[in-house]
Write a protein that holds these residues in place. Sequence first.
Motif, short mmCIF file in Angstrom:
data_model
loop_
_atom_site.label_atom_id
_atom_site.label_comp_id
_atom_site.label_asym_id
_atom_site.label_seq_id
_atom_site.Cartn_x
_atom_site.Cartn_y
_atom_site.Cartn_z
N LEU A 145 0.87 -1.18 0.00
CA LEU A 145 0.00 0.00 0.00
C LEU A 145 0.90 1.22 0.00
O LEU A 145 2.08 1.14 0.36
CB LEU A 145 -0.90 0.00 1.25
N GLN A 146 0.32 2.34 -0.39
CA GLN A 146 1.09 3.59 -0.39
C GLN A 146 0.20 4.75 0.01
O GLN A 146 -1.01 4.72 -0.21
CB GLN A 146 1.73 3.83 -1.75
N SER A 147 0.82 5.76 0.63
CA SER A 147 0.08 6.97 0.98
C SER A 147 -0.13 7.79 -0.28
O SER A 147 0.83 8.06 -1.00
CB SER A 147 0.87 7.81 1.98
N GLY A 148 -1.40 8.15 -0.53
CA GLY A 148 -1.68 8.86 -1.77
C GLY A 148 -2.04 10.31 -1.53
O GLY A 148 -1.47 10.98 -0.67
N GLU A 149 -3.02 10.78 -2.29
CA GLU A 149 -3.48 12.17 -2.23
C GLU A 149 -4.10 12.47 -0.86
O GLU A 149 -4.48 11.57 -0.13
CB GLU A 149 -4.57 12.38 -3.28
N VAL A 150 -4.23 13.76 -0.59
CA VAL A 150 -4.94 14.18 0.61
C VAL A 150 -6.43 14.20 0.29
O VAL A 150 -6.85 14.75 -0.72
CB VAL A 150 -4.47 15.58 1.07
N GLY A 151 -7.24 13.52 1.14
CA GLY A 151 -8.67 13.44 0.89
C GLY A 151 -9.41 14.66 1.39
O GLY A 151 -8.80 15.65 1.81
N GLN A 152 -10.75 14.56 1.36
CA GLN A 152 -11.57 15.70 1.79
C GLN A 152 -11.65 15.75 3.31
O GLN A 152 -11.81 14.72 3.96
CB GLN A 152 -12.97 15.55 1.22
N SER A 153 -11.56 16.93 3.86
CA SER A 153 -11.67 17.10 5.31
C SER A 153 -13.14 17.02 5.72
O SER A 153 -14.01 17.50 5.02
CB SER A 153 -11.10 18.46 5.71
N THR A 154 -13.38 16.36 6.87
CA THR A 154 -14.74 16.36 7.41
C THR A 154 -14.79 17.25 8.64
O THR A 154 -15.59 17.06 9.54
CB THR A 154 -15.20 14.94 7.77
N GLY A 155 -13.91 18.20 8.72
CA GLY A 155 -13.90 19.13 9.85
C GLY A 155 -12.49 19.42 10.29
O GLY A 155 -12.02 20.54 10.19
N GLY A 156 -11.75 18.37 10.70
CA GLY A 156 -10.39 18.57 11.19
C GLY A 156 -9.39 18.55 10.04
O GLY A 156 -9.71 18.93 8.91
N ARG A 157 -8.20 18.02 10.35
CA ARG A 157 -7.15 17.94 9.34
C ARG A 157 -7.56 16.93 8.25
O ARG A 157 -8.08 15.86 8.56
CB ARG A 157 -5.86 17.49 10.03
N ALA A 158 -7.34 17.30 7.00
CA ALA A 158 -7.75 16.40 5.91
C ALA A 158 -6.92 15.11 5.96
O ALA A 158 -5.71 15.16 6.15
CB ALA A 158 -7.54 17.09 4.57
N PRO A 159 -7.59 13.95 5.82
CA PRO A 159 -6.86 12.69 5.91
C PRO A 159 -6.10 12.37 4.63
O PRO A 159 -6.50 12.78 3.54
CB PRO A 159 -7.99 11.67 6.10
N ARG A 160 -4.98 11.65 4.78
CA ARG A 160 -4.25 11.20 3.58
C ARG A 160 -4.84 9.86 3.15
O ARG A 160 -5.10 8.98 3.96
CB ARG A 160 -2.76 11.06 3.91
N LEU A 161 -5.12 9.76 1.85
CA LEU A 161 -5.73 8.54 1.35
C LEU A 161 -4.70 7.44 1.19
O LEU A 161 -3.53 7.70 0.92
CB LEU A 161 -6.40 8.81 -0.01
N ILE A 162 -5.17 6.21 1.36
CA ILE A 162 -4.30 5.04 1.19
C ILE A 162 -4.65 4.37 -0.14
O ILE A 162 -5.83 4.15 -0.44
CB ILE A 162 -4.52 4.02 2.34
N ASP A 163 -3.63 4.05 -0.92
CA ASP A 163 -3.83 3.38 -2.22
C ASP A 163 -3.11 2.04 -2.23
O ASP A 163 -2.12 1.84 -1.52
CB ASP A 163 -3.23 4.22 -3.36
N PHE A 164 -3.60 1.16 -3.09
CA PHE A 164 -2.87 -0.07 -3.39
C PHE A 164 -1.72 0.30 -4.32
O PHE A 164 -1.85 1.20 -5.15
CB PHE A 164 -3.84 -1.05 -4.08
#
Length: 423
Positions: A62-81
């Motif tokens: 797996l690899q850390s990908g793009e930054v996803g959408q924030s649902t309030g706090g810090r935007a999460p980093r997406l995980i990719d295969f």
Amino acid sequence: MAGQVTSTTFDLDADAAQCLAEVITFVRKSRSVTRPEIATSTGLSRTLATKYIDVALELNLLQSGEVGQSTGGRAPRLIDFNPNAGTILVAELGATGFNVAASDLNGNLLGTTFTRVEISDGPDVVLALVENSFDDLVGSLKIKNLWGVGIGVPGPVEFATGLPVSPPIMPGWDKFPLRERFSTKYKVPVWVDNDVNLMALGEHALRNDPITNELIFVKIGSGIGAGILTHGQLHRGAQGCAGDIGHIALSSNEKVQCRCGNLGCLEAVSGGLALIRDAEVASSKNESAHLKIRKKAKLRIEVRDVIEGSNNGDRWCVERVVKVGSDVGTVLATLVNFHNPSLIVLGGSVSAAGDKLLASIRETVLSRSLPLATRDLQIRITDFPIESGLVGAVEMVISELFSSENLRKWVSVGRPNQSSIHV
Ligand SMILES: [Zn+2]
């Protein structure tokens, strides 16, 4: 194509391997997800999910990908295969030639080539050519991270051992050790299956549509066979020969002898070889103007000549194609009542007959199946005549590599190799 080769290893117990396999498989099938989504979907606690995501990141699966959408706090980093962690080589053997390709771990094919050879020339001749094609791919694509090989063959295969078992159109191949041959040469794990099972898996992967979860893929080539998916999983049966519908008897044609020794089998009456046999007779009896031209020119009649005749309105050819449809439809009607698929997909050389064949199959299936079973049933011809078998072979290899049992074996040595999986 060259991915980063990891040397990280992990010794996991069976439970840990199960958790890791679930995390990787979920991310592979979902693409770009957040850590909480992985925890929710796999049913793991956040702590455990985090633990196995980190293991998979360290293994470079797996690899850390793009930054996803924030649902309030810090935007999460997406995980990719990571589709480039490994490369798979696949071959799909047919009666008159084979396709090969390389693929990343997402089933994206590279360098697909076709080689003409008769499968009846035997394993030594055919497999030497397959190995040449594989070696060309390894050289031209500079493959350094080969993780597995997948082979499809046009006959019954005992899946656990990868051995073809009494394949009717493959003289000399009975119990030939295909797995051993390729795993010895390429030092990676190898899986072998019947070609139409792989076409079903490939159709499922390529269409990426829930309707394919309950699928019957029917190949009408030289012979006739079916691959069956239930809940998106291949149904191989106890020995691996589920779906061998070519040898279901048609009661109306019991006099035709089949290569299997029985009388009146579907493929002996309406498979590609039966079509050629009947076309030869029709042309010599002057029953088809279209085929007579071939005969006059001393050309060998092939399935495509009958299809061309049908497309041009030659009466004998049209009637013969319609007869294939009603024979195949008769057997499919029974399967529809038995299995209740959402989708039937037709492939193989005879399926190129197109609308006339499809209409005849539809009419027969609809008239002979229960209304509830056909209410939402779709029947169509594959959009992926070449890719489905190859992508299915990739899917077979990847689902085996990422099964918890096999994953546990190979992460202990860092990457899949021959000795870590086939013991
Ligand atoms: Zn038979």
